[in-house]
Design an enzyme around this catalytic site. Structure first.
Site, short mmCIF file in Angstrom:
data_model
loop_
_atom_site.label_atom_id
_atom_site.label_comp_id
_atom_site.label_asym_id
_atom_site.label_seq_id
_atom_site.Cartn_x
_atom_site.Cartn_y
_atom_site.Cartn_z
N HIS A 138 0.80 -1.22 0.00
CA HIS A 138 0.00 0.00 0.00
C HIS A 138 0.83 1.28 0.00
O HIS A 138 1.92 1.34 0.58
CB HIS A 138 -0.93 0.01 1.21
CG HIS A 138 -0.17 0.04 2.52
ND1 HIS A 138 0.19 1.21 3.16
CD2 HIS A 138 0.30 -0.96 3.30
CE1 HIS A 138 0.85 0.94 4.26
NE2 HIS A 138 0.93 -0.38 4.37
N HIS A 147 12.49 0.13 -13.09
CA HIS A 147 12.30 -1.30 -13.32
C HIS A 147 12.35 -2.00 -11.98
O HIS A 147 13.38 -1.98 -11.30
CB HIS A 147 13.37 -1.84 -14.25
CG HIS A 147 13.18 -3.29 -14.59
ND1 HIS A 147 14.05 -3.99 -15.41
CD2 HIS A 147 12.22 -4.21 -14.24
CE1 HIS A 147 13.64 -5.23 -15.54
NE2 HIS A 147 12.54 -5.39 -14.82
#
Length: 210
Positions: A138, A147
């Site tokens: 979250h 990446h």
């Protein structure tokens, strides 16, 4: 989901994974671009170098940025920025097995691979890869051109700066801030904030020379 046909930029291993997703989505693939014609296991048409894309109407197609990154995200960012300036749009590509919260925000050209989990209120900016089986908890923010490699685990509230590469299997504890253009080595455990332009590796992760 957009139904415009796509052109794939690149023909390496990352391209193969993206093509597999595009086939699942039943997207029309015009072809791929690369410096030279190469073997393509999907028999996709070779269009020529990237300059061939400029012959197409930006309103009629989308692009898929198939350049991966082992450590350096700059070539991938350069491709994205060049074609955005020419008016093209990049497809956001999501594997059907990915689990993505309805409250998550994904930027243009974001790529979410098989088995990834994106939890509530995660914000992932343009042209970032979230690779296979990565979990992002979250309230994380991941900036452009990053990446997050396969098997990474990001706990809640993490901030990652532009152009950063998080190596395969790395783990980052909650509320950590990582700067831009950082390389976190594969398998590292990040317990402290990391400034811009650093390379860290180990358990716990420590700075090493680039």
């Amino acid at each position: 989901m957009c139904s415009k046909p796509v052109i794939i930029i690149g023909n390496g291993g990352h391209a193969r994974v993206l093509v597999d997703i595009l086939f699942m989505q039943k997207r029309e693939i015009i072809g791929y671009t690369a410096p030279n014609k190469e073997n393509n296991p999907y028999s996709i048409t070779y269009l020529g170098g990237d300059e061939e894309i400029l012959k197409y109407d930006p309103q009629e197609i989308e692009l898929v940025n198939a350049l991966g990154s082992i450590s350096d995200t700059k070539p991938r960012a350069n491709i994205f920025n060049f074609f955005k300036l020419k008016g093209f749009r990049f497809s956001t590509t999501i594997h059907p097995s990915a689990v993505i919260s309805e409250t998550a925000t994904l930027g243009e050209g974001v790529q979410i691979m098989a088995g990834a989990v994106i939890q509530p209120f995660v914000n992932i900016a343009d042209n970032t890869i979230v690779n296979t089986s990565t979990c992002i908890d979250h309230d994380c923010f991941i900036d452009k051109h990053c990446h997050i490699a396969p098997g990474c685990v990001l706990s809640g509230g993490i901030k990652i700066g532009e152009g950063t590469h998080i190596g395969t299997g790395a783990k980052i504890i909650q509320n950590i801030s990582i700067g831009k253009n950082v390389l976190v080595g594969a398998g590292s455990l990040v317990l402290r904030d990391i400034g811009d332009n650093k390379k860290v590796y180990g358990n716990p992760a420590k700075e090493v020379s680039k």
